[in-house]
Design a protein around this motif. Sequence first.
Motif, PDB file in Angstrom:
ATOM      1  N   PRO A 100      -2.268   1.451  -1.364  1.00 35.17           N
ATOM      2  CA  PRO A 100      -3.134   0.285  -1.145  1.00 35.17           C
ATOM      3  C   PRO A 100      -3.583   0.044   0.294  1.00 35.17           C
ATOM      4  O   PRO A 100      -4.687  -0.427   0.506  1.00 35.17           O
ATOM      5  CB  PRO A 100      -2.275  -0.889  -1.637  1.00 35.17           C
ATOM      6  N   GLU A 101      -2.757   0.354   1.268  1.00 36.84           N
ATOM      7  CA  GLU A 101      -3.147   0.097   2.657  1.00 36.84           C
ATOM      8  C   GLU A 101      -3.676   1.344   3.375  1.00 36.84           C
ATOM      9  O   GLU A 101      -3.893   1.315   4.581  1.00 36.84           O
ATOM     10  CB  GLU A 101      -1.965  -0.502   3.429  1.00 36.84           C
ATOM     11  N   SER A 102      -3.892   2.413   2.639  1.00 38.67           N
ATOM     12  CA  SER A 102      -4.410   3.643   3.257  1.00 38.67           C
ATOM     13  C   SER A 102      -5.889   3.481   3.614  1.00 38.67           C
ATOM     14  O   SER A 102      -6.590   2.624   3.073  1.00 38.67           O
ATOM     15  CB  SER A 102      -4.237   4.832   2.313  1.00 38.67           C
ATOM     16  N   SER A 119      -8.146   3.906   0.500  1.00 38.41           N
ATOM     17  CA  SER A 119      -8.102   2.763  -0.404  1.00 38.41           C
ATOM     18  C   SER A 119      -8.873   1.579   0.170  1.00 38.41           C
ATOM     19  O   SER A 119      -9.633   0.918  -0.541  1.00 38.41           O
ATOM     20  CB  SER A 119      -6.651   2.361  -0.674  1.00 38.41           C
ATOM     21  N   HIS A 127     -13.264   9.944  -6.250  1.00 44.54           N
ATOM     22  CA  HIS A 127     -13.163   8.582  -6.785  1.00 44.54           C
ATOM     23  C   HIS A 127     -11.752   8.330  -7.328  1.00 44.54           C
ATOM     24  O   HIS A 127     -11.118   7.329  -7.006  1.00 44.54           O
ATOM     25  CB  HIS A 127     -14.236   8.439  -7.877  1.00 44.54           C
ATOM     26  N   LEU A 151      -9.227   8.200  -4.424  1.00 47.81           N
ATOM     27  CA  LEU A 151      -9.311   6.957  -3.658  1.00 47.81           C
ATOM     28  C   LEU A 151      -8.711   5.784  -4.431  1.00 47.81           C
ATOM     29  O   LEU A 151      -8.025   4.945  -3.861  1.00 47.81           O
ATOM     30  CB  LEU A 151     -10.769   6.662  -3.289  1.00 47.81           C
ATOM     31  N   ILE A 152      -8.966   5.731  -5.730  1.00 45.03           N
ATOM     32  CA  ILE A 152      -8.410   4.653  -6.553  1.00 45.03           C
ATOM     33  C   ILE A 152      -6.887   4.715  -6.583  1.00 45.03           C
ATOM     34  O   ILE A 152      -6.219   3.690  -6.593  1.00 45.03           O
ATOM     35  CB  ILE A 152      -8.982   4.725  -7.991  1.00 45.03           C
ATOM     36  N   ASN A 153      -6.359   5.927  -6.574  1.00 49.94           N
ATOM     37  CA  ASN A 153      -4.903   6.103  -6.681  1.00 49.94           C
ATOM     38  C   ASN A 153      -4.203   6.256  -5.339  1.00 49.94           C
ATOM     39  O   ASN A 153      -3.003   6.527  -5.304  1.00 49.94           O
ATOM     40  CB  ASN A 153      -4.599   7.308  -7.582  1.00 49.94           C
ATOM     41  N   SER A 154      -4.932   6.078  -4.246  1.00 54.09           N
ATOM     42  CA  SER A 154      -4.292   6.200  -2.931  1.00 54.09           C
ATOM     43  C   SER A 154      -3.503   4.929  -2.623  1.00 54.09           C
ATOM     44  O   SER A 154      -3.751   3.870  -3.200  1.00 54.09           O
ATOM     45  CB  SER A 154      -5.342   6.488  -1.855  1.00 54.09           C
ATOM     46  N   VAL A 191     -14.197  -0.632  -5.965  1.00 55.17           N
ATOM     47  CA  VAL A 191     -13.204  -0.926  -6.998  1.00 55.17           C
ATOM     48  C   VAL A 191     -13.365  -2.360  -7.495  1.00 55.17           C
ATOM     49  O   VAL A 191     -13.376  -2.609  -8.711  1.00 55.17           O
ATOM     50  CB  VAL A 191     -11.769  -0.678  -6.473  1.00 55.17           C
ATOM     51  N   TYR A 221     -12.565   2.074  -0.047  1.00 49.14           N
ATOM     52  CA  TYR A 221     -13.071   2.065  -1.419  1.00 49.14           C
ATOM     53  C   TYR A 221     -12.893   0.722  -2.123  1.00 49.14           C
ATOM     54  O   TYR A 221     -13.333   0.533  -3.246  1.00 49.14           O
ATOM     55  CB  TYR A 221     -12.378   3.170  -2.221  1.00 49.14           C
ATOM     56  N   LYS A 222     -12.266  -0.212  -1.453  1.00 50.50           N
ATOM     57  CA  LYS A 222     -11.902  -1.490  -2.060  1.00 50.50           C
ATOM     58  C   LYS A 222     -13.103  -2.231  -2.661  1.00 50.50           C
ATOM     59  O   LYS A 222     -13.020  -2.767  -3.765  1.00 50.50           O
ATOM     60  CB  LYS A 222     -11.204  -2.375  -1.024  1.00 50.50           C
TER      61      LYS A 222
END
Length: 166
Positions: free
Chosen positions: A86-88, A91, A78, A81-84, A98, A94-95
């Motif tokens: 933005p366009e990965s 991310s 978690h 994914l939050i810190n990956s 979030v 997981y959008k």
Amino acid sequence: MSVQEIADLAGITKPTLYYYFGSKSGLLQTLIKEKGGLLCKQLKNACEYNHDFFGSIIKIFKAEIDFAMSEPDYFRLHMALINSPPESEGSLAYKEIVLDIHNELEKFFQLSTNEYGNMKGKEKFYSILFRYNLISVGITVLSGFLKNDEETLKNLAHSFIYGVAN
């Protein structure tokens, strides 16, 4: 990590993994839906505002910590994914989770402005600050740097509400 490594760790064959999930991305989507959905549900329940701001903040911290402690591997995912970027892929996958969490917290702060008018117009700001405070606390407790007890929860809530100088 390769699909073969994942299958080996799970104790299944690669064809079995593909049969049930279609791909490594499908496996990630399933994990996000199940575990991320559980986190959202726990936080949503904790965000039900009962006109006790301090108690509600404690309840939300407790929900995050309890989830981190019950799902430590997923909680670390978690955080990643939050810190990956933005366009990965991670991310983007997981959008929705979030956004759901941010919306619940923003709604909580909006309801709180009825009693704490000084927050009016800053609900989004407070919800973002609080969300990342929650994440930091979750991983800090999970890593053993903070205790998971009532005193810690009260200190966390006090620190968030009143700051460190008070």
